[in-house]
Design an enzyme around this catalytic site. Sequence first.
Site, PDB file in Angstrom:
ATOM      1  N   ASP A 185     -20.873  67.279 115.341  1.00  0.00           N
ATOM      2  CA  ASP A 185     -21.336  65.957 114.915  1.00  0.00           C
ATOM      3  C   ASP A 185     -22.666  65.608 115.583  1.00  0.00           C
ATOM      4  O   ASP A 185     -23.595  65.120 114.938  1.00  0.00           O
ATOM      5  CB  ASP A 185     -20.273  64.906 115.252  1.00  0.00           C
ATOM      6  N   ASP A 203     -14.297  67.398 108.915  1.00  0.00           N
ATOM      7  CA  ASP A 203     -14.238  67.776 110.329  1.00  0.00           C
ATOM      8  C   ASP A 203     -14.489  69.272 110.517  1.00  0.00           C
ATOM      9  O   ASP A 203     -15.139  69.690 111.485  1.00  0.00           O
ATOM     10  CB  ASP A 203     -12.869  67.415 110.913  1.00  0.00           C
ATOM     11  N   GLU A 237     -18.185  70.123 110.482  1.00  0.00           N
ATOM     12  CA  GLU A 237     -18.799  69.828 111.778  1.00  0.00           C
ATOM     13  C   GLU A 237     -18.494  70.927 112.792  1.00  0.00           C
ATOM     14  O   GLU A 237     -19.362  71.325 113.580  1.00  0.00           O
ATOM     15  CB  GLU A 237     -18.302  68.479 112.299  1.00  0.00           C
TER      16      GLU A 237
END
Length: 235
Positions: free
Chosen positions: A51, A120, A123
């Site tokens: 991130d 997710d 990332e």
Amino acid sequence: MEEIGFIELLEKKFNMSFSNKEIIEVALTHSSYANGRKNIKFNERLEFLGDSVLQLCISEYLFLKYKSKPEGELTKKRSLIVCENSLYHVAKKWNLGKYIKMSKGEEITGGRERTSILADCVEAIIAAIYLNFGYENTGKFIIENFQDIIENAIKNRIIMDYKTKLQETLQKDGDVSIEYNLVKYEGPPHRRKFYTEVCTEKNVLGSGVGYSKKESEQNAAQDALMKLNVKVSML
């Protein structure tokens, strides 16, 4: 013939050769897979790093490329590019859900299509690439894979809330009553699918399907906008 894995696909498509393949394996491992298994690493820590790397790369790209845009506008553009929907869009391009390691229970309840899990994982993959190849190469990888999203954000084509956009479009010349009607739902309680129509004065403008009422309404609004020839991003 054995099916090619995601690591091999990445290496072939982007001309990479991972020196530490364990990291990318961890990036592809959901926490549910580690439950009940000893010494299995999963991707949550990599998500944290990925991130930050993604935020920095996109910030740097926008800062250098769009020199006349003020800080506030750059911040808004970045928030459209670095968001769950954008990451999900990238994951779908990669067919990523097919390769994630997860528990049978997570898979049965739709985990391979769940937006949060796919986002997710993207990332985590970015973090794995950063740890293998460094910042400069990761930046090139990010820009290549997010280029269409960046262009749509700069050209104001990305709409995060289709219901609000539809309301603004229909009410620009006066008040219009808009209703979202649940037509039906089907499937077991843990994986229920909802069908919604959006109407004005009993005229059906669009329809949508989703695994929550909110999602089906957003999809119905998006369908209506497309039928009204309002340009919207497909994120």
